[in-house]
Design an enzyme around this catalytic site. Structure first.
Site, PDB file in Angstrom:
ATOM      1  N   GLY A 161       0.797  -1.224   0.000  1.00 18.03           N
ATOM      2  CA  GLY A 161       0.000   0.000   0.000  1.00 18.03           C
ATOM      3  C   GLY A 161       0.825   1.267   0.000  1.00 18.03           C
ATOM      4  N   ARG A 193     -12.773  21.160   8.505  1.00 17.11           N
ATOM      5  CA  ARG A 193     -13.831  21.272   9.519  1.00 17.11           C
ATOM      6  C   ARG A 193     -13.298  21.051  10.928  1.00 17.11           C
ATOM      7  NH1 ARG A 193     -18.150  17.379   6.603  1.00 17.11           N
ATOM      8  NH2 ARG A 193     -16.204  16.559   5.729  1.00 17.11           N
ATOM      9  N   GLN A 194     -12.044  20.653  11.017  1.00 13.43           N
ATOM     10  CA  GLN A 194     -11.408  20.510  12.329  1.00 13.43           C
ATOM     11  C   GLN A 194     -10.404  21.648  12.510  1.00 13.43           C
ATOM     12  OE1 GLN A 194     -10.198  16.425  13.393  1.00 13.43           O
ATOM     13  NE2 GLN A 194     -11.186  15.736  11.511  1.00 13.43           N
ATOM     14  N   HIS A 209     -13.333  26.045   4.470  1.00 17.66           N
ATOM     15  CA  HIS A 209     -14.455  25.973   5.415  1.00 17.66           C
ATOM     16  C   HIS A 209     -14.373  27.116   6.427  1.00 17.66           C
ATOM     17  CE1 HIS A 209     -17.653  24.152   7.743  1.00 17.66           C
ATOM     18  NE2 HIS A 209     -16.902  24.206   8.827  1.00 17.66           N
ATOM     19  N   LYS A 217     -29.082  26.297  13.835  1.00 18.63           N
ATOM     20  CA  LYS A 217     -29.168  24.846  14.009  1.00 18.63           C
ATOM     21  C   LYS A 217     -28.236  24.403  15.124  1.00 18.63           C
ATOM     22  CE  LYS A 217     -25.692  23.952  10.439  1.00 18.63           C
ATOM     23  NZ  LYS A 217     -25.435  23.506   9.069  1.00 18.63           N
ATOM     24  N   ARG A 224     -25.967  20.806  16.416  1.00 21.57           N
ATOM     25  CA  ARG A 224     -25.419  19.550  15.912  1.00 21.57           C
ATOM     26  C   ARG A 224     -25.298  18.544  17.049  1.00 21.57           C
ATOM     27  NH1 ARG A 224     -23.626  19.204  10.889  1.00 21.57           N
ATOM     28  NH2 ARG A 224     -23.232  21.086   9.645  1.00 21.57           N
ATOM     29  N   THR A 278     -22.704  14.538   3.448  1.00 24.15           N
ATOM     30  CA  THR A 278     -23.713  13.477   3.382  1.00 24.15           C
ATOM     31  C   THR A 278     -25.044  13.981   2.823  1.00 24.15           C
ATOM     32  OG1 THR A 278     -24.538  13.880   5.616  1.00 24.15           O
ATOM     33  CG2 THR A 278     -22.675  12.359   5.381  1.00 24.15           C
ATOM     34  N   THR A 319     -27.741  17.523   6.291  1.00 22.28           N
ATOM     35  CA  THR A 319     -27.968  18.890   6.756  1.00 22.28           C
ATOM     36  C   THR A 319     -28.780  19.681   5.732  1.00 22.28           C
ATOM     37  OG1 THR A 319     -25.957  18.924   8.082  1.00 22.28           O
ATOM     38  CG2 THR A 319     -26.838  21.051   7.411  1.00 22.28           C
TER      39      THR A 319
END
Length: 315
Positions: free
Chosen positions: A39, A97-98, A131, A193, A195, A224, A227
């Site tokens: 790999g 997003r982190q 982001h 909203k 989460r 996904t 949301t």
């Protein structure tokens, strides 16, 4: 320009890289990318890049860890082949997003990715619609942060939408929604909203009038799709018409495309920052960011201002 510029594609989005090369009148560089049985990733540039300005195009999309390590190995190989500069075009910057700690003992992975890319030998980063714009500050090398907002707004104008309202799915996208609203001369609304878990959200409030209007939902990415569906259904409950969903990055993880084939979604607009599967709903419209990336590359090589690419000089 061509004798000093070399552009190579990673495995993530070779079609986008070819478009960039066509617009620059440059040949796509030849690089061997392979895997050992274990790999491990192997890279070999099949042409000389000594004293060249090398541009590597790689989105950190699925499978993100595989593509991230591949980019690191490409950077290292270019550096050891005596490239004059190693510039990485990362249309989609994964792990964005982190970008902060929202709970104890969490990592700030967006910063770690920036550190690793710099340590590997990258001299410059070109990316699109982070982001969190503050991620630019995680780098100690130049970062050209481009935006697809002008591209998206141009497409929306061509649709001649009746009674539009720009909708920010959360407070974090409010600034982008306001800019798009100014471009389209439309009102905008903000959804509040919470989460309960990753990739899950619950709409609690809508600030702004959406009744009888066509909502244009603006996001930086669609993962996904759960949301987006929650937002669309929340807007429909408040009397809005069918929605148009816009995002720069279409990750579409798992069965997202099937989920987004929703009766209350009129059209989904994304860019080709991430390669999109051939099997996709008819309502999905893809805009290309290749001209913007090609112009940015030319400006970096020949000199000039990246700000000339945008309507808003402050972008």
């Amino acid at each position: 320009m061509q004798h000093k510029l070399r552009i190579f594609s990673g495995s993530s989005n070779p079609v986008l890289t070819e478009k960039i090369c066509d617009m620059l009148g440059a040949e796509l560089g030849s690089v061997k990318l392979s895997r050992f049985k274990s790999g491990e990733i192997y890279v070999n540039y099949e042409e000389s890049i000594r004293n060249c300005d090398v541009f590597l195009v790689q989105s950190l999309s699925h499978p993100i860890n595989e593509l991230f390590v591949e980019l690191l190995v490409m950077i290292d190989a270019a550096k050891r082949a005596s490239a004059r500069t190693v510039n990485i075009i990362v249309p989609y910057y994964g792990y964005a997003r982190q970008e902060r700690k929202s709970a104890p003992r969490e990592p700030i992975t967006a910063k770690m990715v920036a550190d690793v890319l710099t340590t590997a030998g990258a001299n410059r980063v070109i990316t699109v619609d982070l982001h969190a714009p503050a991620i630019q500050g995680f780098f100690n090398i130049p970062v050209d942060h481009l935006t697809a907002l002008d591209l998206i707004s141009g497409h929306l104008k061509s649709l001649q939408i009746d009674q539009p309202v720009i909708v920010s799915p959360d407070a974090g996208r409010a600034s982008t929604a306001e800019k798009l609203a100014n471009h389209l001369d439309s009102p905008f609304a903000i959804m509040i909203k919470k989460r309960p878990a990753h990739n899950e959200s619950v709409i609690t409030h809508v600030i702004g009038d959406v009744k009888g209007r066509t909502p244009i939902i603006i996001e930086d990415l669609i993962d996904t799709g759960s949301t987006i569906v929650n937002v669309v259904e929340g807007l429909k409950e408040r009397g809005a018409s069918e929605a148009i969903v816009c995002a720069t990055h279409g990750l579409f993880s798992g069965d997202a495309l099937q989920r987004l084939d929703h009766p209350h979604i009129r059209e989904i607009v994304v860019t080709d920052s991430i390669a999109i599967p051939e099997a996709r709903p008819e309502k999905l419209h893809i805009l290309t960011i290749a001209p913007m990336l090609a112009r940015a590359t030319r400006i970096i090589i020949e000199g000039g201002s990246i700000a000339t690419l945008f309507k808003d000089a402050g972008v």
